[in-house]
Enzyme design. Structure first.
Site, PDB file in Angstrom:
ATOM      1  CB  ALA A   1     -85.413   8.497 -41.177  1.00 52.69           C
ATOM      2  CB  ALA A   2     -80.265   8.323 -44.227  1.00 51.12           C
TER       3      ALA A   2
ATOM      4  N   PRO B   1     -79.429  14.570 -43.015  1.00 54.64           N
ATOM      5  CG  PRO B   1     -78.138  16.283 -42.119  1.00 54.64           C
ATOM      6  CD  PRO B   1     -79.410  15.529 -41.903  1.00 54.64           C
ATOM      7  N   GLY B   2     -77.261  12.805 -43.013  1.00 52.95           N
ATOM      8  CA  GLY B   2     -76.315  11.706 -43.112  1.00 52.95           C
ATOM      9  C   GLY B   2     -75.250  11.609 -42.035  1.00 52.95           C
TER      10      GLY B   2
ATOM     11  CD  GLU C   1     -84.475  12.275 -46.283  1.00 46.58           C
ATOM     12  OE1 GLU C   1     -84.145  11.898 -45.149  1.00 46.58           O
ATOM     13  OE2 GLU C   1     -85.471  12.990 -46.506  1.00 46.58           O
TER      14      GLU C   1
ATOM     15  NE  ARG D   1     -84.114  16.245 -44.340  1.00 50.21           N
ATOM     16  CZ  ARG D   1     -83.449  16.894 -43.375  1.00 50.21           C
ATOM     17  NH1 ARG D   1     -83.382  18.205 -43.398  1.00 50.21           N
ATOM     18  NH2 ARG D   1     -82.883  16.233 -42.391  1.00 50.21           N
TER      19      ARG D   1
ATOM     20  CG  ASP E   1     -82.224  10.399 -36.099  1.00 46.94           C
ATOM     21  OD1 ASP E   1     -82.829  10.658 -35.041  1.00 46.94           O
ATOM     22  OD2 ASP E   1     -81.458  11.203 -36.656  1.00 46.94           O
TER      23      ASP E   1
ATOM     24  CB  CYS F   1     -84.188  15.463 -31.702  1.00 46.43           C
ATOM     25  SG  CYS F   1     -84.819  16.089 -33.241  1.00 46.43           S
TER      26      CYS F   1
HETATM   27  N1  SAM Z   1     -80.259  10.686 -39.066  1.00 46.47           N
HETATM   28  C1  SAM Z   1     -80.118  11.959 -39.748  1.00 46.47           C
HETATM   29  C2  SAM Z   1     -78.760  12.521 -39.399  1.00 46.47           C
HETATM   30  O1  SAM Z   1     -78.213  12.249 -38.334  1.00 46.47           O
HETATM   31  O2  SAM Z   1     -78.200  13.254 -40.235  1.00 46.47           O
HETATM   32  C3  SAM Z   1     -81.242  12.908 -39.382  1.00 46.47           C
HETATM   33  C4  SAM Z   1     -82.594  12.336 -39.721  1.00 46.47           C
HETATM   34  S1  SAM Z   1     -83.911  13.485 -39.496  1.00 46.47           S
HETATM   35  C5  SAM Z   1     -84.182  13.402 -37.803  1.00 46.47           C
HETATM   36  C6  SAM Z   1     -85.270  12.563 -40.130  1.00 46.47           C
HETATM   37  C7  SAM Z   1     -85.259  12.410 -41.641  1.00 46.47           C
HETATM   38  O3  SAM Z   1     -86.372  11.580 -41.997  1.00 46.47           O
HETATM   39  C8  SAM Z   1     -85.440  13.701 -42.424  1.00 46.47           C
HETATM   40  O4  SAM Z   1     -84.376  13.856 -43.340  1.00 46.47           O
HETATM   41  C9  SAM Z   1     -86.761  13.518 -43.154  1.00 46.47           C
HETATM   42  O5  SAM Z   1     -86.796  14.111 -44.421  1.00 46.47           O
HETATM   43  C10 SAM Z   1     -86.831  12.001 -43.259  1.00 46.47           C
HETATM   44  N2  SAM Z   1     -88.181  11.456 -43.491  1.00 46.47           N
HETATM   45  C11 SAM Z   1     -89.374  12.098 -43.481  1.00 46.47           C
HETATM   46  N3  SAM Z   1     -90.364  11.244 -43.794  1.00 46.47           N
HETATM   47  C12 SAM Z   1     -89.795  10.036 -44.007  1.00 46.47           C
HETATM   48  C13 SAM Z   1     -90.280   8.766 -44.406  1.00 46.47           C
HETATM   49  N4  SAM Z   1     -91.575   8.567 -44.642  1.00 46.47           N
HETATM   50  N5  SAM Z   1     -89.395   7.753 -44.569  1.00 46.47           N
HETATM   51  C14 SAM Z   1     -88.084   7.941 -44.317  1.00 46.47           C
HETATM   52  N6  SAM Z   1     -87.548   9.130 -43.960  1.00 46.47           N
HETATM   53  C15 SAM Z   1     -88.397  10.158 -43.800  1.00 46.47           C
END
Ligand code: SAM
Length: 321
Positions: A124-125, A127-128, A148, A153, A193, A247
């Protein structure tokens, strides 16, 4: 009437604060509540794919920034809250040589500890920030995939990876729950994440951060997290490790999600997490009438303070037998 509207828009939801007291204990919750009002210091990580910490720090000091090194991460530094915009506008951010993120976020890749040459996935990457940290720890070698599903995003992720010199990362615009059907159990490490209710990002100066929060949203997030944690685990090879993080303070999104994996997967082991910081609590072993396996106490809830955002962390291993 107008005053009432204003108060409700700029106050943290009462239900949220009541829940916080139950999760953390009354004494802690009062201290933590203050952190939703205080300005937080900024922090950054030097991107070792593109820069040496000494060189980056020399440039930042010359620009007048005050840097306090993190004791546990040689490339991590904290900057006073008043210098946040000087930091985020600095040229080294634009060139990808430093990445601005909170020390709690830096803990995720640090604790997962991917090794050069391994096969690693960020499920779940965007913005990276953590994908870039994984890439740097892997020294730009091995196989790193980043997933992602949200289009806007996804392109932000690709942009950040390009800027950060991590072109070797393979990116997939995909729902993470579809991954194991495509890959099988091939990963040494998985970072999850998870998308969450974002409670740790609440701040009274930014009512938008908690405007859409509700207990229902917490439950909805939990549904997705249950699917994603199963997918992450199914993608691990025997002996592989997954770091699950959110978070959010909510046990529904944290301990309950981890507990469901422990109950359903006999080869799932929770590892005791050794944090390099002092401000944390062990995972809860019960919540609102539901008991969790004892091992869930090995998870950690990072408590927010003037430097750290709140974060929940669990380190999971797939046993070889
Ligand atoms: N790890 C990232 C960083 O440090 O930059 C932040 C990740 S953020 C907490 C969670 C991410 O999961 C979001 O970008 C969201 O769009 C994505 N997301 C939502 N649904 C998802 C799914 N079904 N599978 C994978 N990612 C998903």
């Amino acid at each position: 009437m107008i005053v009432e509207t204003k108060v409700s828009e700029t106050s943290l939801p009462g239900v949220f604060l009541d829940r916080l007291a139950k999760i953390l204990g009354a004494a802690w919750s009062e201290i933590i509540e203050q952190s939703f009002y205080q300005p937080k210091s900024a922090a950054f990580r030097v991107n070792r794919l593109l820069a040496a910490p000494d060189d980056a720090c020399r440039d930042l000091l010359a620009a007048g920034l005050s840097l306090t090194p993190l004791s546990w991460l040689p490339e991590g530094f904290v900057v006073p809250a008043v210098q946040r915009s000087d930091l985020t506008r600095h040229r080294l951010v634009e060139t990808g040589q430093i990445y601005v993120h909170n020390p709690s976020s830096m803990l995720a890749a640090y604790l997962l500890a991917p090794q050069p040459g391994e096969t690693v996935m960020d499920l779940a990457a965007a913005p990276g920030g953590k994908t870039l940290h994984l890439a740097a720890l892997m020294g730009g070698t091995g196989f790193l995939s980043a997933v992602e599903p949200v289009r806007s995003r996804f392109y932000k992720l690709k942009d950040n990876l390009r800027r950060g010199g991590a072109a070797f990362v393979r990116t997939y615009q995909l729902d993470g729950r579809q991954v194991p059907a495509k890959t099988g159990p091939r990963f040494d490490r998985v970072l999850l994440d998870a998308p969450c209710s974002g409670e740790a990002r609440f701040h009274v100066s930014d009512p938008e951060s908690f405007r859409t929060w509700s207990p229902r949203k917490v439950r909805e997030c939990r549904g997705k997290q249950l699917g994603l944690i199963q997918a992450g685990f199914a993608s691990l090879k025997p002996g592989g490790r997954m770091l699950y993080g959110t978070c959010s303070f909510a046990p529904e999104e944290n301990e309950a999600v981890v507990a469901s994996l422990v109950r359903e997967q006999p080869s799932c082991r929770l590892l005791e997490l050794e944090l390099p910081i002092e401000n944390w609590q062990p995972g809860l072993t019960s919540w609102e009438g539901e008991s969790f396996p004892e091992s869930v106490g090995r998870c950690r809830r990072v408590l927010p303070n003037a430097v750290h955002d709140a974060m929940f962390l669990a380190l999971i291993e797939k046993s070889r037998d």
